[in-house]
Design an enzyme around this catalytic site. Structure first.
Site, PDB file in Angstrom:
ATOM      1  N   TYR A 424       0.863  -1.183   0.000  1.00 36.23           N
ATOM      2  CA  TYR A 424       0.000   0.000   0.000  1.00 36.23           C
ATOM      3  C   TYR A 424       0.899   1.232   0.000  1.00 36.23           C
ATOM      4  CZ  TYR A 424      -4.269  -2.524   1.609  1.00 36.23           C
ATOM      5  OH  TYR A 424      -5.349  -3.350   1.747  1.00 36.23           O
ATOM      6  N   GLU A 425       0.596   2.189  -0.869  1.00 38.37           N
ATOM      7  CA  GLU A 425       1.176   3.527  -0.816  1.00 38.37           C
ATOM      8  C   GLU A 425       0.108   4.442  -0.246  1.00 38.37           C
ATOM      9  OE1 GLU A 425       4.128   4.456  -1.398  1.00 38.37           O
ATOM     10  OE2 GLU A 425       5.075   2.967  -2.689  1.00 38.37           O
ATOM     11  N   VAL A 426       0.259   4.851   1.003  1.00 38.47           N
ATOM     12  CA  VAL A 426      -0.791   5.548   1.740  1.00 38.47           C
ATOM     13  C   VAL A 426      -0.555   7.052   1.684  1.00 38.47           C
ATOM     14  CG1 VAL A 426      -1.928   5.805   3.972  1.00 38.47           C
ATOM     15  CG2 VAL A 426      -1.055   3.563   3.264  1.00 38.47           C
TER      16      VAL A 426
END
Length: 577
Positions: A424-426
């Site tokens: 995940y790139e949050v």
């Protein structure tokens, strides 16, 4: 962020196409004497963003995201000059993230409500705060939590009196009888890891909230209870504690980030004699997300020791990587054949997510080459789109939505063990709450986006490549009828895929639904059929089922699509009468 290259090389190729650069809106003042990072919006006439991102990676730019026709590059005034030397036009300049102006409160498990933990930069927990927390939560919730020390950081391997112990938490019902470091586990496992890149502050905060949700939700929240009854959830909240402490030293009060706060790598300073500038584009250490022994060195890496994506002297050279890989191998069976084209079987157990910032992405293998599909691409892609149904992020292979990178955690976990693995790139690519050091108050937003996505990942860990292709169940209503009966209605949805990304799966019609009372299938439960009311990929399901007594009970509901894929269970309480 796991797909981010390092500093500019001193000489860039003279044949590069002209770039147009526009920096983002100003938002902060640099700490006195710091080389202030800036974020540049970069476009190139006649060149799409995918090609541009790849080219900038190869030239050593610190690419942080790709959005529409733009690529965002993190740099300094030196970067501006190097871009100008290549014919780039800098439209305007801007400093980096906003400084913190006030501290924010943070959630704590109920049994630790009277505890206080060291924070910095408006509320982010320090390494010492996390170390105290893991000890405290294991002591306060002994039936649910076991703390495991799995190794030592690079600094600690050099000096036993320095550095940090590497640690994980196992969270499950009856933790004392489970949570063994043995791949032949009774329960399937889901692993969440955070802050392998030191500057990505958000990631460990999400891990903290996930731990809190699980320990406080057991016996109160039906879905959490069902997950922990049937699954072991492993959380590594801070993979790179040495690097994180270096970042902490650069985040001082309201002055904004200084040079140390942009540290991406670990603190191993023994490779090469090249002096590093110690800023966002040039720093000592090894990129732990380019150091894994899977297609090591093939794409998105560098041999420059100061480069942000320096891959290290050899694969798995760093203890933070090699010892975490050992933990993975003790938790998950090797379920995939040795050939690159060997798929993991449909019966594969296990899933993992590694948290990074930023760009609002859900990534999955293969990362080393966006033109090569993983043998389990349909299952991986389906699970990615199921998760982005909840968080709204773009789903795809790194090369499809950002750029190629090799030697990464998720590629290794899928390559060597066959488990369903994701990054995940949050955080958004621009605007409020973007960047590596967003205001701590942004963590509430990020948790709302990802809470259900992370719970979904644990729900499908028992058979991710099948369950993630099956329907979801939501909106359950329950009523006790007269006598020994109860009625249930819910929505079964095989079209519960996110809208953003590459290769959105096609939805199937709902074919069947069933409910288990008290015991799920893995515990010997007996299914009772529910009615499918209508035709299509999104329908109502329901029915009346007999109940043996009047006590509060746990019910598990799932649905099957026309392709034969059973989706994950959604649990609900049947209230006492």
């Amino acid at each position: 962020m796991p797909r981010r290259p390092g500093r500019l090389r001193s000489a860039l190729a003279a044949t590069a196409a002209a770039l147009t650069v526009a920096t983002l809106a100003p938002s902060a003042t640099a700490a006195p004497g710091a080389e202030q990072p800036q974020v540049f919006d970069v476009t190139a006439p006649g060149q799409d963003a995918a090609v541009l991102a790849r080219r900038l990676v190869e030239k050593g730019f610190d690419v942080v995201s790709r959005s529409g026709g733009r690529v965002q590059v993190l740099g300094t005034e030196r970067t501006r000059g190097e871009l100008a030397a290549e014919g780039a036009s800098v439209v305007r300049s801007a400093p980096g993230p906003a400084p913190v102006v006030a501290a924010a409160t943070y959630p704590k498990p109920k049994l630790l409500a009277d505890k206080d933990y060291p924070t910095h930069y408006g509320g982010y927990r320090t390494v010492s705060g996390f170390q105290a927390f893991t000890r405290d939560v294991a002591a306060a919730y002994p039936s649910l939590v076991r703390r495991v020390e799995y190794g030592s950081s690079w600094k600690k391997t050099q000096d036993p009196g320095a550095g940090n112990t590497l640690e994980a938490l196992c969270i499950t019902a009856n933790a004392a009888s489970g949570c063994k470091t043995d791949p032949n586990s009774t329960k399937p496992r889901f692993l969440l890891m955070a802050q392998i890149h030191a500057r990505e502050l958000t990631t460990s905060e999400l891990a903290w909230r996930y731990i809190t949700k699980l320990v406080d939700g057991y016996s109160a929240d039906a879905d959490v209870t069902a997950v922990l009854d049937g699954t072991e959830v492993w959380v590594v909240p801070q993979v790179n504690p040495d690097g994180i402490q270096w970042v902490e030293s650069g985040l001082k009060g309201d002055t904004g980030p200084a040079g140390n706060s942009w540290q991406r790598k670990n603190t191993n300073n023994t490779n090469g004699a090249e002096p590093c500038r110690g800023n966002s584009g040039s720093q000592f250490g090894i990129d732990l997300n380019r150091n894994w022994d899977s297609n090591w060195g093939k794409a998105g890496t560098s041999t420059g020791t100061c480069n942000q994506v320096y891959k290290g002297p050899k694969a798995a050279s760093e203890p933070e990587v090699s010892q975490l890989a050992t933990l993975f191998s003790k938790l998950f069976q090797d379920q995939r054949g040795p050939a690159p084209t060997d798929p993991a079987p449909a019966t594969t157990r296990g899933a993992m997510i590694t948290l990074h910032t930023y760009s609002n992405l859900v990534l999955f293998p293969w990362g080393y080459d966006g033109n090569v599909k993983a043998p389990n691409d349909s299952g991986l892609r389906s699970m990615a789109f199921r998760m982005n149904h909840y968080n709204g992020y773009d789903a795809g292979q790194p090369g499809e939505v950002l750029y190629d990178a090799s030697g990464t955690t998720d590629d290794w976990a899928y390559d060597k063990l066959g488990i369903a693995s994701f990054t995940y790139e949050v955080g958004p690519p621009a605007g409020d709450c973007s960047g590596f050091h967003p205001a701590y108050t942004c963590q509430d937003r990020f948790w709302r986006e990802n809470e259900n996505a992370l719970l979904y990942a644990a729900k499908v860990a028992a058979q991710p490549y099948v369950a993630a292709q099956g329907p979801t169940v939501s909106g359950i209503t329950v009523a006790r009828a007269r006598g020994q009966f109860a009625s249930f209605t819910a929505k079964a949805d095989d079209d519960a895929y996110g809208r953003a990304g590459v290769g959105r799966p096609a939805a199937q019609n709902i074919a069947a639904a069933e409910i288990y009372l008290d015991k799920a299938p893995w515990a010997g439960g007996t299914p009772q059929p529910l009615d499918v009311r209508g035709t299509g990929p999104t329908v109502e399901i329901g029915g009346v089922v007999p109940t043996a007594d009047t006590a509060k009970r746990l019910a598990y509901i799932r649905a099957k699509d026309a392709a034969g894929n059973w989706g994950p269970f959604t649990a609900t309480w049947l209230p006492a009468r």
